[in-house]
Scaffold this active site. Structure first.
Site, PDB file in Angstrom:
ATOM      1  CB  THR A 195      -0.965   0.086   1.433  1.00 23.10           C
ATOM      2  OG1 THR A 195      -1.299  -1.370   1.499  1.00 23.10           O
ATOM      3  CG2 THR A 195      -1.923   1.084   1.141  1.00 23.10           C
ATOM      4  NE  ARG A 223      -8.135  -7.997  -0.141  1.00 26.94           N
ATOM      5  CZ  ARG A 223      -7.101  -7.302   0.530  1.00 26.94           C
ATOM      6  NH1 ARG A 223      -6.765  -6.235  -0.372  1.00 26.94           N
ATOM      7  NH2 ARG A 223      -6.688  -7.207   1.436  1.00 26.94           N
ATOM      8  CB  ILE A 224     -13.064  -4.033  -0.575  1.00 29.12           C
ATOM      9  CG1 ILE A 224     -13.931  -3.638  -1.792  1.00 29.12           C
ATOM     10  CG2 ILE A 224     -12.816  -2.916   0.180  1.00 29.12           C
ATOM     11  CD1 ILE A 224     -15.052  -3.210  -1.658  1.00 29.12           C
ATOM     12  N   GLY A 225      -9.747  -4.423   0.564  1.00 30.00           N
ATOM     13  CA  GLY A 225      -8.857  -4.355   1.757  1.00 30.00           C
ATOM     14  C   GLY A 225      -9.151  -3.314   2.571  1.00 30.00           C
ATOM     15  CG  ASP A 226      -5.891  -2.183   5.457  1.00 28.70           C
ATOM     16  OD1 ASP A 226      -5.196  -1.203   5.723  1.00 28.70           O
ATOM     17  OD2 ASP A 226      -5.166  -2.990   4.386  1.00 28.70           O
ATOM     18  CB  THR A 245       1.012  -0.628   4.665  1.00 25.98           C
ATOM     19  OG1 THR A 245       1.311  -1.555   3.703  1.00 25.98           O
ATOM     20  CG2 THR A 245       2.060  -0.325   5.730  1.00 25.98           C
ATOM     21  N   GLY A 246      -0.158  -3.746   5.111  1.00 21.84           N
ATOM     22  CA  GLY A 246       0.059  -4.993   5.601  1.00 21.84           C
ATOM     23  C   GLY A 246      -1.070  -6.198   5.277  1.00 21.84           C
ATOM     24  CD  GLU A 247      -0.784 -11.450   7.543  1.00 26.81           C
ATOM     25  OE1 GLU A 247      -1.873 -11.694   7.736  1.00 26.81           O
ATOM     26  OE2 GLU A 247       0.464 -11.609   7.586  1.00 26.81           O
ATOM     27  N   GLY A 248      -4.128  -6.936   4.740  1.00 22.50           N
ATOM     28  CA  GLY A 248      -5.681  -6.103   5.140  1.00 22.50           C
ATOM     29  C   GLY A 248      -6.694  -6.664   5.932  1.00 22.50           C
TER      30      GLY A 248
END
Length: 324
Positions: A195, A223-226, A245-248
């Site tokens: 990100t 797919r929607i992340g954080d 940032t990272g594993e959403g």
């Protein structure tokens, strides 16, 4: 403490095998974006304008995973998302599933400023972009040959792929042979927590945050992340601003960005204590990082992954650019 402060990130979860020339490329880009932000702050640009300006620059350069250079979906397309938040009055804007908007963060800003809503997605976001007259490009503009190769590798490994900045010839076998990790309970060979983001407190003590991403290589369409989720990937209020940032999926479960503000508000912790608490207690075994500033002019970066592309500076002369 006091005065302005700024932090920029280009994603957590750096592959330890990232070649030296790519590390230097990342450091140059982070330094350039940091300097753009510092110049804007010295010119008394408000925090909300500075975060948009810096993230636009990150979206335009193909090195990190946002805008041009975004990770590809399982169908080889790009679906981008971004959000922005003004801590002065907690207004926010977010977009998801954007495919032809050159700078998604600026569309998120328009959602905040020019629409009655906080979040627009997919065809609705694209339609709004046309109405607003923002710069539109073909989806091909965002796709790089490196990422096409990485998508092929990810499909061969039946995984979501980790670091698309590693030259293709050096990661084919590794992508297949690594023992499976888990994300949200599902085994994956490798992971791409990438990100870009920026947080700023200006000389007036106003905080703002913005985050933008292409998501995961080989992600499911839709797919929607954080990153576009206010309170998870992005948050700003009158006391701080945070970009994650990272594993959403782990960041979403932990409402990471809002939790930093919450423990400052309700526990009375300072910025560093709040960030340490959240990274240590709220990540649910996920790997992630965040950048944060406070209204007092404090700035911090923290991560529990191998590395996080980051740069930060404060009016008192403090400056750091790092990866590991």
């Amino acid at each position: 403490m006091g005065g302005w402060a700024i932090a920029v990130h280009g994603g957590a979860g750096v592959d330890p095998n990232l070649p030296k020339d790519r590390q230097e490329q990342a450091t140059r880009l982070l330094t350039r974006c940091l300097q753009i932000g510092i110049s804007a702050l010295r010119s008394s640009l408000p925090a909300i304008d500075v975060v948009e300006l810096v993230v636009r620059e990150l979206e335009t350069d193909p090195f990190f995973n946002s805008g041009r250079g975004s990770a590809l979906t399982e169908k080889g397309t790009v679906e981008m998302e971004a959000s922005i938040m003004d801590g002065a009055d907690r207004r926010c804007g977010a977009v998801s599933g954007v495919t032809t908007v050159k700078n998604p963060v600026s569309l998120a800003r328009l959602v905040m400023d020019k629409s009655p809503h906080s979040y627009l997605a997919f065809s609705g976001a694209e339609e709004f972009a046309k109405q607003m007259g923002v710069e539109m490009v073909e989806n091909d503009y965002f796709i790089t040959s490196d990422n096409v190769g990485m998508l092929k590798l990810a499909k061969e490994a039946n995984s979501i792929l980790f670091d698309y900045r590693i030259p293709l010839e050096s990661c084919g076998a590794a992508a297949v042979e690594n023992p499976p990790l888990h994300m949200n309970g599902l085994p994956i060979s490798v992971y791409a927590p990438e990100t870009v983001g920026c947080v700023v407190v200006d000389s007036q003590g106003h905080c703002a945050a913005a985050t933008s991403t292409g998501g995961l290589m080989n992600k499911m369409v839709g797919r929607i992340g954080d990153s576009p989720l206010i309170g998870s990937g992005t948050y700003a209020c009158d006391i701080c601003a945070v970009s994650c940032t990272g594993e959403g999926e782990a960041i979403i479960r932990g409402t990471l960005a809002r939790d930093v503000a919450a423990v400052m508000e309700y526990k009375g912790l300072d910025l560093q204590e709040a960030v340490d608490f959240v990274i240590g207690k709220r990540l649910d075994k996920g790997k992630a990082g965040l950048i944060a500033v406070s209204s007092k002019g404090e700035v911090t970066c923290r991560f529990n992954s191998v590395g996080m592309f980051r740069a930060c500076a404060a009016e008192d002369g403090y400056m750091e650019v790092g990866i590991w």
